[in-house]
Design a protein around this motif. Structure first.
Motif, PDB file in Angstrom:
ATOM      1  N   ILE A  51     -10.078   8.135  -3.975  1.00  0.00           N
ATOM      2  CA  ILE A  51      -9.619   7.425  -5.170  1.00  0.00           C
ATOM      3  C   ILE A  51      -8.158   7.789  -5.380  1.00  0.00           C
ATOM      4  CG2 ILE A  51      -9.794   7.279  -7.680  1.00  0.00           C
ATOM      5  CD1 ILE A  51     -12.764   7.637  -7.446  1.00  0.00           C
ATOM      6  N   GLY A  52      -7.320   6.776  -5.491  1.00  0.00           N
ATOM      7  CA  GLY A  52      -5.895   6.999  -5.701  1.00  0.00           C
ATOM      8  C   GLY A  52      -5.423   6.360  -6.992  1.00  0.00           C
ATOM      9  N   ILE A  53      -4.195   6.681  -7.363  1.00  0.00           N
ATOM     10  CA  ILE A  53      -3.591   6.132  -8.581  1.00  0.00           C
ATOM     11  C   ILE A  53      -2.368   5.311  -8.195  1.00  0.00           C
ATOM     12  CG2 ILE A  53      -2.517   6.676 -10.799  1.00  0.00           C
ATOM     13  CD1 ILE A  53      -4.010   9.328 -10.766  1.00  0.00           C
ATOM     14  N   VAL A  54      -2.344   4.073  -8.653  1.00  0.00           N
ATOM     15  CA  VAL A  54      -1.200   3.211  -8.393  1.00  0.00           C
ATOM     16  C   VAL A  54       0.007   3.728  -9.170  1.00  0.00           C
ATOM     17  CG1 VAL A  54      -0.254   0.880  -8.618  1.00  0.00           C
ATOM     18  CG2 VAL A  54      -2.665   1.202  -7.998  1.00  0.00           C
ATOM     19  N   LEU A  55       1.093   3.994  -8.471  1.00  0.00           N
ATOM     20  CA  LEU A  55       2.315   4.467  -9.122  1.00  0.00           C
ATOM     21  C   LEU A  55       3.318   3.334  -9.319  1.00  0.00           C
ATOM     22  CD1 LEU A  55       2.898   7.890  -7.304  1.00  0.00           C
ATOM     23  CD2 LEU A  55       1.716   7.454  -9.466  1.00  0.00           C
ATOM     24  N   GLU A  56       3.463   2.492  -8.321  1.00  0.00           N
ATOM     25  CA  GLU A  56       4.410   1.387  -8.426  1.00  0.00           C
ATOM     26  C   GLU A  56       4.117   0.327  -7.381  1.00  0.00           C
ATOM     27  OE1 GLU A  56       8.452   2.235  -6.918  1.00  0.00           O
ATOM     28  OE2 GLU A  56       7.732   4.282  -6.575  1.00  0.00           O
ATOM     29  N   ARG A  57       4.753  -0.818  -7.560  1.00  0.00           N
ATOM     30  CA  ARG A  57       4.607  -1.931  -6.631  1.00  0.00           C
ATOM     31  C   ARG A  57       5.837  -2.006  -5.734  1.00  0.00           C
ATOM     32  NH1 ARG A  57       4.885  -8.288  -8.301  1.00  0.00           N
ATOM     33  NH2 ARG A  57       4.491  -9.169  -6.239  1.00  0.00           N
ATOM     34  N   ASP A  58       5.615  -2.446  -4.505  1.00  0.00           N
ATOM     35  CA  ASP A  58       6.708  -2.601  -3.562  1.00  0.00           C
ATOM     36  C   ASP A  58       6.415  -3.836  -2.717  1.00  0.00           C
ATOM     37  OD1 ASP A  58       9.004  -2.166  -2.136  1.00  0.00           O
ATOM     38  OD2 ASP A  58       8.561  -0.068  -1.672  1.00  0.00           O
ATOM     39  N   THR A  59       7.266  -4.128  -1.785  1.00  0.00           N
ATOM     40  CA  THR A  59       7.034  -5.238  -0.863  1.00  0.00           C
ATOM     41  C   THR A  59       7.283  -4.772   0.556  1.00  0.00           C
ATOM     42  OG1 THR A  59       9.333  -5.990  -1.112  1.00  0.00           O
ATOM     43  CG2 THR A  59       7.661  -7.031  -2.516  1.00  0.00           C
ATOM     44  N   ALA A  60       6.669  -5.458   1.504  1.00  0.00           N
ATOM     45  CA  ALA A  60       6.845  -5.118   2.919  1.00  0.00           C
ATOM     46  C   ALA A  60       6.720  -6.385   3.741  1.00  0.00           C
ATOM     47  CB  ALA A  60       5.797  -4.102   3.358  1.00  0.00           C
ATOM     48  N   SER A  61       7.361  -6.418   4.879  1.00  0.00           N
ATOM     49  CA  SER A  61       7.256  -7.568   5.778  1.00  0.00           C
ATOM     50  C   SER A  61       5.828  -7.671   6.297  1.00  0.00           C
ATOM     51  CB  SER A  61       8.226  -7.409   6.947  1.00  0.00           C
ATOM     52  OG  SER A  61       9.559  -7.337   6.467  1.00  0.00           O
ATOM     53  N   SER A  62       5.364  -8.903   6.471  1.00  0.00           N
ATOM     54  CA  SER A  62       3.967  -9.110   6.852  1.00  0.00           C
ATOM     55  C   SER A  62       3.637  -8.583   8.245  1.00  0.00           C
ATOM     56  CB  SER A  62       3.629 -10.601   6.776  1.00  0.00           C
ATOM     57  OG  SER A  62       4.459 -11.332   7.656  1.00  0.00           O
ATOM     58  N   ASP A  63       4.651  -8.306   9.072  1.00  0.00           N
ATOM     59  CA  ASP A  63       4.356  -7.803  10.403  1.00  0.00           C
ATOM     60  C   ASP A  63       4.159  -6.295  10.415  1.00  0.00           C
ATOM     61  OD1 ASP A  63       6.971  -7.180   9.834  1.00  0.00           O
ATOM     62  OD2 ASP A  63       7.666  -7.420  11.909  1.00  0.00           O
ATOM     63  N   GLU A  64       4.395  -5.635   9.284  1.00  0.00           N
ATOM     64  CA  GLU A  64       4.165  -4.198   9.194  1.00  0.00           C
ATOM     65  C   GLU A  64       2.665  -3.936   9.058  1.00  0.00           C
ATOM     66  OE1 GLU A  64       6.651  -1.808   6.651  1.00  0.00           O
ATOM     67  OE2 GLU A  64       8.067  -3.435   6.455  1.00  0.00           O
ATOM     68  N   LYS A  65       2.135  -2.989   9.829  1.00  0.00           N
ATOM     69  CA  LYS A  65       0.709  -2.685   9.777  1.00  0.00           C
ATOM     70  C   LYS A  65       0.435  -1.651   8.686  1.00  0.00           C
ATOM     71  CE  LYS A  65      -0.162  -3.753  14.641  1.00  0.00           C
ATOM     72  NZ  LYS A  65      -0.687  -3.264  15.938  1.00  0.00           N
ATOM     73  N   ILE A  66      -0.129  -2.131   7.604  1.00  0.00           N
ATOM     74  CA  ILE A  66      -0.435  -1.284   6.458  1.00  0.00           C
ATOM     75  C   ILE A  66      -1.896  -1.486   6.085  1.00  0.00           C
ATOM     76  CG2 ILE A  66       0.121  -0.716   4.063  1.00  0.00           C
ATOM     77  CD1 ILE A  66       2.881  -1.916   4.536  1.00  0.00           C
ATOM     78  N   ARG A  67      -2.640  -0.407   5.885  1.00  0.00           N
ATOM     79  CA  ARG A  67      -4.048  -0.518   5.517  1.00  0.00           C
ATOM     80  C   ARG A  67      -4.177  -1.070   4.095  1.00  0.00           C
ATOM     81  NH1 ARG A  67      -7.247   4.803   7.470  1.00  0.00           N
ATOM     82  NH2 ARG A  67      -8.985   3.328   7.439  1.00  0.00           N
ATOM     83  N   SER A  68      -5.286  -1.749   3.855  1.00  0.00           N
ATOM     84  CA  SER A  68      -5.492  -2.409   2.566  1.00  0.00           C
ATOM     85  C   SER A  68      -6.313  -1.556   1.603  1.00  0.00           C
ATOM     86  CB  SER A  68      -6.211  -3.747   2.763  1.00  0.00           C
ATOM     87  OG  SER A  68      -5.452  -4.606   3.576  1.00  0.00           O
TER      88      SER A  68
END
Length: 267
Positions: A51-68
């Motif tokens: 369980i995590g806490i959202v600190l802030e929103r950001d953006t990233a290019s769609s080709d970056e592999k980031i877990r959901s």
């Protein structure tokens, strides 16, 4: 050259002894709003969930592999900004990772880390037929077990065999055991406060019970200060005003007050 589209991602604090903020993508279908303090369930490592806490929103290019992010946890539970700022201060003052401060703050309130469990599959008849000689009756009749329970009744080779042959499977899930903090509170019975005449009659009936009368007067003062809306006073506060538990019990017996338990925010 076409521009690479961006996707919504979140900076998330995890309950780990690491001085790092983690990045996860925020799928639209999850319905997670970019709100600071929101609790979310995220995958971590090969099979764990945290369980995590959202600190802030950001953006990233769609080709970056980031877990959901997997899902929201306790939609209506938001960690206030002042609490996050306090954790940050504690982290800097005592030179410890902020994730560790978070874990300690949630201790006994929320399970912030997933728990491993073993589950029986639908191969019920085969399970009983082949494994009943190795497992005691009580666990053969169960549906799921903790690692500690499994270790009491079997060894690693048999456990691996049961998993590989499809009799058991293992999960790592967040166990929702949120424990709200409650306090005993006291309110006035509606029939006492329905009119000024009734209040006067009730006070007069307590003319010989000075401590009980003082308790009622104290409650009435608070009641009118709050204009009667959602009025309650903790039993502890009333005792600190010099009202004994015996007097409080008598007021309850006479139907003048109502005692109950109210959930109090603890984070």
């Amino acid at each position: 050259m076409s521009q690479i589209p961006e996707k919504d991602i979140l900076k998330i604090l995890l309950p780990l002894p690491i001085d790092t903020v983690f990045t996860y993508s925020n799928p639209v279908e999850n319905g997670i709003k970019s709100r600071s303090g929101q609790l979310v369930v995220v995958p971590f490592g090969k099979s764990r969930k945290l369980i995590g806490i959202v600190l802030e929103r950001d953006t990233a290019s769609s080709d970056e592999k980031i877990r959901s992010v997997d899902s929201l946890f306790k939609k209506d539970l938001i960690i206030p900004t002042i609490t996050l700022e306090f954790w940050n201060w504690v982290s800097e003052y005592y030179l410890v990772p902020e994730g560790l401060v978070m874990e300690l703050a949630f201790s006994g309130i929320i399970n912030v880390k997933s728990k491993e469990r073993y589950w029986r599959t639908e191969k019920r008849d085969e399970f009983f037929g082949q494994a009943s000689n190795f497992l005691p009756k009580w666990i053969s009749e169960g549906d799921n077990w903790t690692p500690r329970e499994i270790k009491k009744v079997t060894d690693t080779p048999l456990l691996k065999k049961l998993i590989s042959e499809g009799y058991l499977y293992r999960t790592h899930d967040i166990i929702d055991e949120f424990k709200p903090f409650t306090k005993e509170v006291i309110g006035l019975s509606p029939h006492v406060t329905k009119s000024e005449k009734k209040i006067e009659q009730t006070l007069k009936s307590l003319s010989r019970a000075k401590v009980q009368k003082k308790g009622l007067e104290t409650l009435l003062e608070k009641f009118f200060d709050q204009k009667g809306e959602s009025f309650f006073m903790s039993t502890e506060s009333l005792i600190n005003e010099g009202i004994s538990r015996g007097a409080i019990k008598q007021l309850e017996t006479k139907g003048i007050i109502i005692r109950s338990r109210k959930e109090i925010p603890r984070i």
